[in-house]
Design a protein around this motif. Structure first.
Motif, PDB file in Angstrom:
ATOM      1  N   ARG A   1     -57.745  29.011 -76.878  1.00  0.00           N
ATOM      2  CA  ARG A   1     -57.014  27.873 -77.454  1.00  0.00           C
ATOM      3  C   ARG A   1     -57.932  27.064 -78.362  1.00  0.00           C
ATOM      4  NH1 ARG A   1     -52.300  25.198 -75.877  1.00  0.00           N
ATOM      5  NH2 ARG A   1     -51.818  23.669 -77.502  1.00  0.00           N
ATOM      6  N   GLU A   2     -59.179  26.906 -77.928  1.00  0.00           N
ATOM      7  CA  GLU A   2     -60.144  26.157 -78.737  1.00  0.00           C
ATOM      8  C   GLU A   2     -60.436  26.903 -80.042  1.00  0.00           C
ATOM      9  OE1 GLU A   2     -64.654  24.241 -78.277  1.00  0.00           O
ATOM     10  OE2 GLU A   2     -63.764  25.409 -76.654  1.00  0.00           O
ATOM     11  N   ASP A   3     -60.603  28.226 -79.969  1.00  0.00           N
ATOM     12  CA  ASP A   3     -60.834  29.014 -81.189  1.00  0.00           C
ATOM     13  C   ASP A   3     -59.658  28.897 -82.148  1.00  0.00           C
ATOM     14  OD1 ASP A   3     -63.260  29.838 -80.253  1.00  0.00           O
ATOM     15  OD2 ASP A   3     -62.576  31.796 -79.525  1.00  0.00           O
ATOM     16  N   ARG A   4     -58.470  28.922 -81.633  1.00  0.00           N
ATOM     17  CA  ARG A   4     -57.288  28.795 -82.490  1.00  0.00           C
ATOM     18  C   ARG A   4     -57.267  27.448 -83.208  1.00  0.00           C
ATOM     19  NH1 ARG A   4     -51.501  27.186 -80.379  1.00  0.00           N
ATOM     20  NH2 ARG A   4     -52.691  25.263 -80.544  1.00  0.00           N
TER      21      ARG A   4
ATOM     22  N   VAL B   1     -60.992  29.849 -68.050  1.00  0.00           N
ATOM     23  CA  VAL B   1     -62.011  29.552 -69.064  1.00  0.00           C
ATOM     24  C   VAL B   1     -61.710  30.324 -70.347  1.00  0.00           C
ATOM     25  CG1 VAL B   1     -64.443  29.874 -69.671  1.00  0.00           C
ATOM     26  CG2 VAL B   1     -63.841  28.938 -67.434  1.00  0.00           C
ATOM     27  N   GLU B   2     -61.350  31.593 -70.207  1.00  0.00           N
ATOM     28  CA  GLU B   2     -61.042  32.405 -71.393  1.00  0.00           C
ATOM     29  C   GLU B   2     -59.831  31.872 -72.132  1.00  0.00           C
ATOM     30  OE1 GLU B   2     -61.369  35.208 -74.297  1.00  0.00           O
ATOM     31  OE2 GLU B   2     -62.807  34.622 -72.745  1.00  0.00           O
TER      32      GLU B   2
ATOM     33  N   ARG C   1     -62.170  35.271 -60.512  1.00  0.00           N
ATOM     34  CA  ARG C   1     -61.303  35.887 -61.526  1.00  0.00           C
ATOM     35  C   ARG C   1     -60.327  34.867 -62.106  1.00  0.00           C
ATOM     36  NH1 ARG C   1     -61.339  40.075 -57.660  1.00  0.00           N
ATOM     37  NH2 ARG C   1     -59.319  39.377 -56.849  1.00  0.00           N
ATOM     38  N   LYS C   2     -59.801  34.016 -61.265  1.00  0.00           N
ATOM     39  CA  LYS C   2     -58.853  33.001 -61.722  1.00  0.00           C
ATOM     40  C   LYS C   2     -59.542  32.015 -62.674  1.00  0.00           C
ATOM     41  CE  LYS C   2     -55.749  29.425 -59.893  1.00  0.00           C
ATOM     42  NZ  LYS C   2     -56.413  28.253 -60.465  1.00  0.00           N
TER      43      LYS C   2
ATOM     44  N   GLN D   1     -63.089  22.884 -70.411  1.00  0.00           N
ATOM     45  CA  GLN D   1     -63.950  24.069 -70.325  1.00  0.00           C
ATOM     46  C   GLN D   1     -65.219  23.754 -69.533  1.00  0.00           C
ATOM     47  OE1 GLN D   1     -64.648  26.187 -73.996  1.00  0.00           O
ATOM     48  NE2 GLN D   1     -66.527  27.134 -73.219  1.00  0.00           N
ATOM     49  N   ALA D   2     -65.775  22.577 -69.794  1.00  0.00           N
ATOM     50  CA  ALA D   2     -66.996  22.189 -69.078  1.00  0.00           C
ATOM     51  C   ALA D   2     -66.733  22.084 -67.570  1.00  0.00           C
ATOM     52  CB  ALA D   2     -67.524  20.870 -69.618  1.00  0.00           C
ATOM     53  N   LEU D   3     -65.581  21.485 -67.227  1.00  0.00           N
ATOM     54  CA  LEU D   3     -65.226  21.358 -65.816  1.00  0.00           C
ATOM     55  C   LEU D   3     -65.013  22.730 -65.172  1.00  0.00           C
ATOM     56  CD1 LEU D   3     -62.742  18.327 -65.952  1.00  0.00           C
ATOM     57  CD2 LEU D   3     -65.033  18.347 -64.949  1.00  0.00           C
ATOM     58  N   LEU D   4     -64.287  23.599 -65.895  1.00  0.00           N
ATOM     59  CA  LEU D   4     -64.032  24.936 -65.364  1.00  0.00           C
ATOM     60  C   LEU D   4     -65.324  25.730 -65.198  1.00  0.00           C
ATOM     61  CD1 LEU D   4     -60.802  25.914 -67.365  1.00  0.00           C
ATOM     62  CD2 LEU D   4     -60.964  25.489 -64.898  1.00  0.00           C
ATOM     63  N   GLU D   5     -66.221  25.622 -66.154  1.00  0.00           N
ATOM     64  CA  GLU D   5     -67.480  26.360 -66.076  1.00  0.00           C
ATOM     65  C   GLU D   5     -68.354  25.842 -64.940  1.00  0.00           C
ATOM     66  OE1 GLU D   5     -69.000  25.987 -70.007  1.00  0.00           O
ATOM     67  OE2 GLU D   5     -67.995  27.796 -70.736  1.00  0.00           O
ATOM     68  N   ASP D   6     -68.327  24.513 -64.722  1.00  0.00           N
ATOM     69  CA  ASP D   6     -69.075  23.950 -63.588  1.00  0.00           C
ATOM     70  C   ASP D   6     -68.493  24.470 -62.266  1.00  0.00           C
ATOM     71  OD1 ASP D   6     -70.748  22.570 -65.253  1.00  0.00           O
ATOM     72  OD2 ASP D   6     -69.701  20.646 -65.043  1.00  0.00           O
ATOM     73  N   GLU D   7     -67.166  24.473 -62.195  1.00  0.00           N
ATOM     74  CA  GLU D   7     -66.507  24.956 -60.977  1.00  0.00           C
ATOM     75  C   GLU D   7     -66.785  26.443 -60.782  1.00  0.00           C
ATOM     76  OE1 GLU D   7     -62.040  25.071 -58.921  1.00  0.00           O
ATOM     77  OE2 GLU D   7     -62.357  24.069 -60.858  1.00  0.00           O
ATOM     78  N   LEU D   8     -66.751  27.201 -61.876  1.00  0.00           N
ATOM     79  CA  LEU D   8     -67.032  28.629 -61.803  1.00  0.00           C
ATOM     80  C   LEU D   8     -68.461  28.873 -61.327  1.00  0.00           C
ATOM     81  CD1 LEU D   8     -66.259  31.577 -62.311  1.00  0.00           C
ATOM     82  CD2 LEU D   8     -66.904  31.253 -64.714  1.00  0.00           C
ATOM     83  N   LEU D   9     -69.412  28.105 -61.842  1.00  0.00           N
ATOM     84  CA  LEU D   9     -70.799  28.251 -61.434  1.00  0.00           C
ATOM     85  C   LEU D   9     -70.957  27.963 -59.941  1.00  0.00           C
ATOM     86  CD1 LEU D   9     -73.754  28.719 -62.148  1.00  0.00           C
ATOM     87  CD2 LEU D   9     -73.926  26.277 -62.744  1.00  0.00           C
TER      88      LEU D   9
END
Length: 245
Positions: free
Chosen positions: A78-81, A72-73, A66-67, A110-118
């Motif tokens: 921030r990236e969309d903005r 990531v969200e 969840r964290k 984001q890439a690092l967070l997504e890798d960690e999340l995976l």
């Protein structure tokens, strides 16, 4: 003390009943079915503890997921903005450079967070498999324990029936003896566990020791109604044709 030989011989029946009562009490204390119940209860506790430990790990991993999903969200927002600002135009060169730099950093983040999340999600999947396995093992031991408890209870019920039968037989036997004889028998049984025994082939049926010639001669000379005792263990000796005298 003088007791009719026929009454003395009935002491063997009383002793046999008392031996059976002692055997049943020992069986109750050392019941294999009870030992199996205790073993399975210990195993059940261990398996439950293992399942709880995995549940704690799952809770920790869910919290981490969840964290990370929140982080990531936040990066995506921030990236969309920043991309919207770039698409809108009207920004100075310095701000443009800063936005492009930030976007690059956000993409890496984001890439690092997504890798960690995976990685965390894969760990959770493995832990979930462990949890399912622990649950299955716990269910299995619960079934085994239920069967073991049933067998234990059946064994205890059988012992209870046998004990009640013995006590009933004992009560009927005791009524046939003089009170003084019962007192002597009970006093000896309290001391050694056996109140009376057969003198068989010159051997005491209580302590299993063979009497010497002098003792055998003394017993042989005693009147049939005389109550004799083993010189070694003091048990009341019942004389029959098997006594060898």
């Amino acid at each position: 003390m003088n007791v009719e030989p026929a009454v003395q011989s009935k002491l063997l029946a009383l002793a046999a009943v008392d031996t059976e009562v002692t055997r049943l009490a020992h069986r109750r204390r050392t019941l294999p079915e009870q030992q199996e119940v205790e073993r399975l209860e210990a195993e059940r506790t261990a398996r439950r503890n293992a399942a709880v430990a995995v549940e704690i790990i799952l809770d920790d991993l869910d919290r981490d997921i969840r964290k990370l999903e929140g982080e990531v969200e936040a990066v995506r927002q921030r990236e969309d903005r920043d991309r919207k600002l770039l698409a809108a135009g009207g920004v100075g060169a310095k701000q443009l450079s800063e936005l492009q730099h930030e976007l690059t950093s956000l993409e890496r983040r984001q890439a690092l967070l997504e890798d960690e999340l995976l990685e965390v999600m894969e760990r959770r999947e493995a832990s979930k498999a462990d949890h399912d396995h622990a649950g299955a093992r716990l269910s299995s031991v619960d079934e085994e324990l239920a069967d073991a408890v049933r067998l234990r209870d059946e064994a205890l019920a059988d012992i209870e029936v046998a004990e009640q039968r013995c006590l009933s037989d004992r009560a009927a036997l005791v009524e046939a003896f003089p009170a003084e004889l019962v007192d002597q028998y009970e006093a000896q049984r309290t001391k050694t566990g056996i109140g009376a025994a057969l003198l068989q082939a010159r051997r005491c049926g209580a302590c299993r020791l063979e009497l010497d010639r002098g003792e055998i001669a003394r017993i042989a000379a005693a009147a049939p109604e005389t109550l004799v005792r083993c010189p070694e263990c003091n048990a009341i000796l019942v004389r029959t044709k098997e006594s060898g005298i």
